[in-house]
Design a protein around this motif. Structure first.
Motif, mmCIF file in Angstrom:
data_model
loop_
_atom_site.group_PDB
_atom_site.id
_atom_site.type_symbol
_atom_site.label_atom_id
_atom_site.label_comp_id
_atom_site.label_asym_id
_atom_site.label_seq_id
_atom_site.Cartn_x
_atom_site.Cartn_y
_atom_site.Cartn_z
ATOM 1 N N LEU A 194 0.828 -1.212 0.000
ATOM 2 C CA LEU A 194 0.000 0.000 0.000
ATOM 3 C C LEU A 194 0.865 1.266 0.000
ATOM 4 N N ALA A 195 1.950 1.251 0.739
ATOM 5 C CA ALA A 195 2.852 2.409 0.752
ATOM 6 C C ALA A 195 3.476 2.613 -0.613
ATOM 7 N N SER A 196 3.856 1.529 -1.249
ATOM 8 C CA SER A 196 4.445 1.620 -2.587
ATOM 9 C C SER A 196 3.430 2.183 -3.582
ATOM 10 N N HIS A 238 -0.599 9.184 3.915
ATOM 11 C CA HIS A 238 -0.691 7.736 3.726
ATOM 12 C C HIS A 238 0.653 7.063 4.013
ATOM 13 N N LEU A 239 1.727 7.667 3.537
ATOM 14 C CA LEU A 239 3.048 7.079 3.739
ATOM 15 C C LEU A 239 3.454 7.101 5.210
ATOM 16 N N PHE A 240 3.123 8.171 5.920
ATOM 17 C CA PHE A 240 3.440 8.215 7.343
ATOM 18 C C PHE A 240 2.641 7.169 8.111
ATOM 19 N N GLY A 241 1.362 7.042 7.772
ATOM 20 C CA GLY A 241 0.545 6.009 8.398
ATOM 21 C C GLY A 241 1.068 4.612 8.097
ATOM 22 N N ALA A 242 1.484 4.403 6.852
ATOM 23 C CA ALA A 242 2.042 3.103 6.476
ATOM 24 C C ALA A 242 3.334 2.836 7.233
ATOM 25 N N PHE A 243 4.166 3.879 7.401
ATOM 26 C CA PHE A 243 5.400 3.718 8.164
ATOM 27 C C PHE A 243 5.101 3.247 9.581
ATOM 28 N N LEU A 244 4.140 3.909 10.236
ATOM 29 C CA LEU A 244 3.784 3.517 11.601
ATOM 30 C C LEU A 244 3.269 2.080 11.650
ATOM 31 N N GLN A 245 2.393 1.733 10.705
ATOM 32 C CA GLN A 245 1.853 0.366 10.659
ATOM 33 C C GLN A 245 2.969 -0.662 10.446
ATOM 34 N N ILE A 246 3.843 -0.384 9.494
ATOM 35 C CA ILE A 246 4.936 -1.313 9.192
ATOM 36 C C ILE A 246 5.869 -1.449 10.392
ATOM 37 N N ALA A 247 6.217 -0.324 11.010
ATOM 38 C CA ALA A 247 7.138 -0.355 12.148
ATOM 39 C C ALA A 247 6.548 -1.125 13.332
ATOM 40 N N LEU A 248 5.305 -0.829 13.684
ATOM 41 C CA LEU A 248 4.693 -1.488 14.843
ATOM 42 C C LEU A 248 4.447 -2.970 14.592
ATOM 43 N N ARG A 249 3.988 -3.294 13.408
ATOM 44 C CA ARG A 249 3.737 -4.702 13.092
ATOM 45 C C ARG A 249 5.040 -5.484 12.986
ATOM 46 N N SER A 250 6.084 -4.853 12.473
ATOM 47 C CA SER A 250 7.399 -5.514 12.404
ATOM 48 C C SER A 250 7.954 -5.745 13.804
ATOM 49 N N LEU A 251 7.765 -4.772 14.676
ATOM 50 C CA LEU A 251 8.197 -4.927 16.063
ATOM 51 C C LEU A 251 7.478 -6.099 16.724
ATOM 52 N N ALA A 252 6.188 -6.212 16.482
ATOM 53 C CA ALA A 252 5.429 -7.337 17.045
ATOM 54 C C ALA A 252 5.920 -8.661 16.468
ATOM 55 N N ALA A 253 6.189 -8.675 15.159
ATOM 56 C CA ALA A 253 6.675 -9.909 14.527
ATOM 57 C C ALA A 253 8.055 -10.293 15.038
ATOM 58 N N LEU A 254 8.841 -9.327 15.440
ATOM 59 C CA LEU A 254 10.164 -9.598 15.999
ATOM 60 C C LEU A 254 10.078 -9.986 17.469
#
Length: 128
Positions: free
Chosen positions: A30-32, A62-78
């Motif tokens: 979506l960010a892309s 949209h890109l800032f929202g996507a950044f937050l989503q990607i960062a938080l979800r990646s943190l959870a996945a890690l």
């Protein structure tokens, strides 16, 4: 040390699966798309400067929202495989330090690259 390699590989696989499960890949897509649409709008000679400005502002949100989503979800996945490795260390099953060393060793990096490439081509062949 073999147990550390097995645990490290399992953590890497779990991380990759959780990235997909938690929707990180979808949000990256979506960010892309938002960036591509913004660039198309900026390059469109039919749009006025005000319309281009609105398109750029919308895309930036949209890109800032996507950044937050990607960062938080990646943190959870890690965090999930990290917590499992930490718990296994506390229970005495493996050494967390050895598992971390195994993760950054050349054999593990090579195995992760081969496994990633194989899964990419497997998924690609199923969707074709």
């Amino acid at each position: 040390m073999i147990a550390a390699y097995i645990a490290a590989f399992a953590a890497i696989v779990a991380f990759a699966v959780l990235l997909q499960t938690f929707g990180v890949i979808g949000h990256a897509r979506l960010a892309s798309e938002a960036a591509r649409e913004s660039m198309n709008a900026l390059n469109d000679p039919k749009l006025s400067d005000d319309e281009k400005e609105r398109a750029a502002q919308t895309a930036s949100l949209h890109l800032f929202g996507a950044f937050l989503q990607i960062a938080l979800r990646s943190l959870a996945a890690l965090a999930v495989p990290g917590a499992v490795l930490w718990a296994a260390d506390r229970l005495g099953a493996i050494s967390f330090h050895e598992a971390m060393e195994a993760m950054v060793s050349w054999p593990m990096i090579a195995a992760a690259c081969v496994a990633s490439a194989a899964s990419f081509f497997l998924i690609k062949s199923k969707t074709s």
